[in-house]
Design an enzyme around this catalytic site. Structure first.
Site, PDB file in Angstrom:
ATOM      1  N   ASP A   1       0.849  -1.193   0.000  1.00 20.61           N
ATOM      2  CA  ASP A   1       0.000   0.000   0.000  1.00 20.61           C
ATOM      3  C   ASP A   1       0.887   1.247   0.000  1.00 20.61           C
ATOM      4  O   ASP A   1       1.603   1.504   0.970  1.00 20.61           O
ATOM      5  CB  ASP A   1      -0.900  -0.007   1.239  1.00 20.61           C
ATOM      6  N   ASP A   2       0.855   1.995  -1.093  1.00 17.71           N
ATOM      7  CA  ASP A   2       1.575   3.274  -1.222  1.00 17.71           C
ATOM      8  C   ASP A   2       3.090   3.135  -1.281  1.00 17.71           C
ATOM      9  O   ASP A   2       3.818   4.039  -0.855  1.00 17.71           O
ATOM     10  CB  ASP A   2       1.226   4.225  -0.061  1.00 17.71           C
TER      11      ASP A   2
ATOM     12  N   CYS B   1      -6.111   3.915  -3.975  1.00 14.78           N
ATOM     13  CA  CYS B   1      -6.315   2.580  -3.392  1.00 14.78           C
ATOM     14  C   CYS B   1      -7.406   1.708  -3.992  1.00 14.78           C
ATOM     15  O   CYS B   1      -7.130   0.683  -4.609  1.00 14.78           O
ATOM     16  CB  CYS B   1      -6.589   2.737  -1.901  1.00 14.78           C
TER      17      CYS B   1
ATOM     18  N   ASP C   1      -0.123  -0.905  -4.878  1.00 23.14           N
ATOM     19  CA  ASP C   1      -1.372  -0.407  -5.442  1.00 23.14           C
ATOM     20  C   ASP C   1      -1.228   0.945  -6.131  1.00 23.14           C
ATOM     21  O   ASP C   1      -2.025   1.305  -6.994  1.00 23.14           O
ATOM     22  CB  ASP C   1      -2.473  -0.347  -4.384  1.00 23.14           C
ATOM     23  N   ASN C   2      -0.218   1.706  -5.760  1.00 22.37           N
ATOM     24  CA  ASN C   2       0.065   3.000  -6.390  1.00 22.37           C
ATOM     25  C   ASN C   2       1.395   3.510  -5.866  1.00 22.37           C
ATOM     26  O   ASN C   2       2.072   2.825  -5.101  1.00 22.37           O
ATOM     27  CB  ASN C   2      -1.050   4.024  -6.126  1.00 22.37           C
TER      28      ASN C   2
ATOM     29  N   HIS D   1     -10.346  -3.038   1.171  1.00 25.22           N
ATOM     30  CA  HIS D   1     -10.652  -1.716   0.607  1.00 25.22           C
ATOM     31  C   HIS D   1     -11.511  -1.761  -0.656  1.00 25.22           C
ATOM     32  O   HIS D   1     -11.377  -0.922  -1.544  1.00 25.22           O
ATOM     33  CB  HIS D   1      -9.375  -0.911   0.344  1.00 25.22           C
TER      34      HIS D   1
END
Length: 478
Positions: A47-48, A87, A289-290, A143
């Site tokens: 995540d991130d 997300c 995810d990004n 999410h």
């Protein structure tokens, strides 16, 4: 008199019978020991995490030997993209192989009170794997919806309604409140379909807990094909690391402590597979995810340099992420590939690997990369030579078409950055505007930081890519 040849054949038959019987007794089919036949699949989706967060992508403040091992001994995609710069939309793209523009969620980030959740009619990866005879489990950040008053406490919002046999984790980002640790199957008044193990969860031990559960899942299901989706909550802000890792990175940053703890967890996964003698039967895919959440400041976020910008933006820093495939003995070590690829491609790739049709609700946007993994799945030449165009959406409160990618070209028809409201957080991203009438065109083969607009110099490429966007938008209503 028994001839020697007959005796040998009889002995071989007896030995084969004993081996097969022994395998059956411990619950492992003989067929499952063939690596390409129903391989286990593990997806690790951070995540991130920024492209430059690892020692093999330029971060000198961390040691990530296990992820480096996966890169050096596996397949690294050089032009790999997330499904969105934020997300929920990216996770929808991963699970379905479809653009978030087709999700009907309306927003790219779901909140604890959001009425939306991933539609039950979507064909998800775990549903595909279950049809192929797999046991399916998820650990970590979901999410894609949560039961709440807005959706009448719908059980369909949680993972077990979408193909997973078990789930444990925080149902959304770790900065959202409340922050419960849920377990499925279960049933509580607050979260129908799930038990609440801890609320709020102690995040200092969360990464270790997730990897503990992942290793348990592997050991519990090692005798049959399994699919595991492991989605750590970190390095999303707020940052947490266990005492064994806090203060250990040479950079002195808590963020890098978090990355090193995740890498350690990866090493535990690899060791668990090896000890279970199923490493050659298991494909691992690793990505994020990004890009990094640069708006949290340099102490609390990762890095995407030399790319421009980060999370929330469709510049390269927000969507260009690490994409690693690791499968010992099957994927030739040290491979890299320049094919235009994204998480949209993961679901159709797995469909090829487990011999299931990719038949998503409505139109598909991803394509199979299975030929890159092993020649058994065909030739990979067309992945480098065709006219495939990747169209990505963005923004948080809407799902807007932002960019088109074709070969080395990237066209922006809209722009957004979380950094533009705070000039101290520049990160290679001065404010610019784009539209269909006045798009921005970048040649990424020469300008990976997206600094020089060359739209006026290549009008034919601009028109070609604009038409692809127009064609894509038409499909959204079909």
């Amino acid at each position: 008199m028994i001839k020697l040849g007959s005796f040998v054949k009889f002995y071989q038959w007896i030995l084969k019978t004993i081996v097969i019987s022994t395998i059956a007794l411990i619950g492992i089919s003989a067929e499952a020991r063939v690596p390409l036949d129903h391989p286990n699949v593990i997806i690790v989706y951070l995540d991130d995490s920024g492209y430059a967060d690892y020692d093999f992508t330029g971060n000198t403040g961390v040691k990530t030997p296990n992820l480096r091992k996966m890169k050096d001994e596996g397949l690294s995609m050089n032009r790999f993209y997330s499904g969105s710069p934020v997300c929920s939309a990216s996770r929808y793209a991963l699970m379905t192989g479809k653009s978030p523009a087709r999700s009907e969620m309306g927003v790219s980030v779901l909140r604890p009170h959001s009425v939306q959740y991933i539609r039950p009619q979507e064909q998800t990866i775990p549903e595909t794997m279950k049809k192929a005879g797999y046991v399916t489990g998820m650990i970590g950040k979901w999410h894609l919806g949560v039961p709440n008053k807005a959706n009448r406490m719908s059980r369909e919002a949680l993972p077990l309604a979408h193909g997973f046999d078990s789930y444990i984790g925080i149902p959304y980002s770790n900065d959202m409140k409340p922050t419960p640790l849920l377990k499925q199957p279960g049933n509580s008044q607050s979260y129908p379909g799930a038990d609440v193990l801890e609320n709020p969860v102690n995040q200092d031990h969360l990464t270790q807990f997730y990897f503990d559960r992942a290793c348990d899942f592997i050991n519990e299901h090692k005798s049959r094909p399994f699919f595991l989706y492991l989605a750590p909550s970190m390095p999303h802000y707020p940052l947490h690391a266990s005492p064994d890792f806090r203060g250990k990175a040479s950079s002195g940053r808590l963020y890098d402590d978090v990355i090193q703890e995740i890498d350690h967890g990866i090493g535990r996964l690899l060791k668990t597979l090896e000890e279970a003698c199923i490493e050659r039967n298991t494909l691992i895919f690793f990505s994020s995810d990004n890009g990094p959440w640069l708006a949290m400041g340099p102490k609390n976020s990762g890095c995407a340099l030399p790319f421009r910008d980060g999370k929330g933006s469709n510049f390269e820093g927000g969507v260009h992420v690490v994409g690693l495939f690791y499968w010992p003995g099957i994927i030739k070590a040290g491979q890299t590939n320049d094919s235009l690829s994204s998480v949209l491609d993961i679901h159709p790739t797995l469909c090829d690997l487990v011999h299931q049709p990719f038949t998503p609700t409505g139109r598909a946007d991803g394509r199979s990369l299975a030929s890159l993994i092993h020649p058994q799945f065909g030739s990979s030449k067309e992945l480098l030579t065709d006219d495939y165009v990747l169209i990505l959406t963005g923004k948080e409160e809407t799902i807007s078409v932002m960019t088109a990618h074709w070969k080395n070209w990237k066209l922006h028809i809209d722009t957004y950055s979380q950094l533009w409201s705070n000039q101290s957080l520049n990160h290679n991203s001065p404010r610019v505007k784009a539209s269909m009438d006045k798009p921005l065109l970048y040649d990424l083969s020469k300008d990976i930081a997206e600094t020089t607009n060359v739209a006026d110099q290549h009008p034919e490429i601009v028109e070609f890519m604009k038409q692809k966007i127009i064609d894509f938008k038409k499909t959204l209503s079909q």
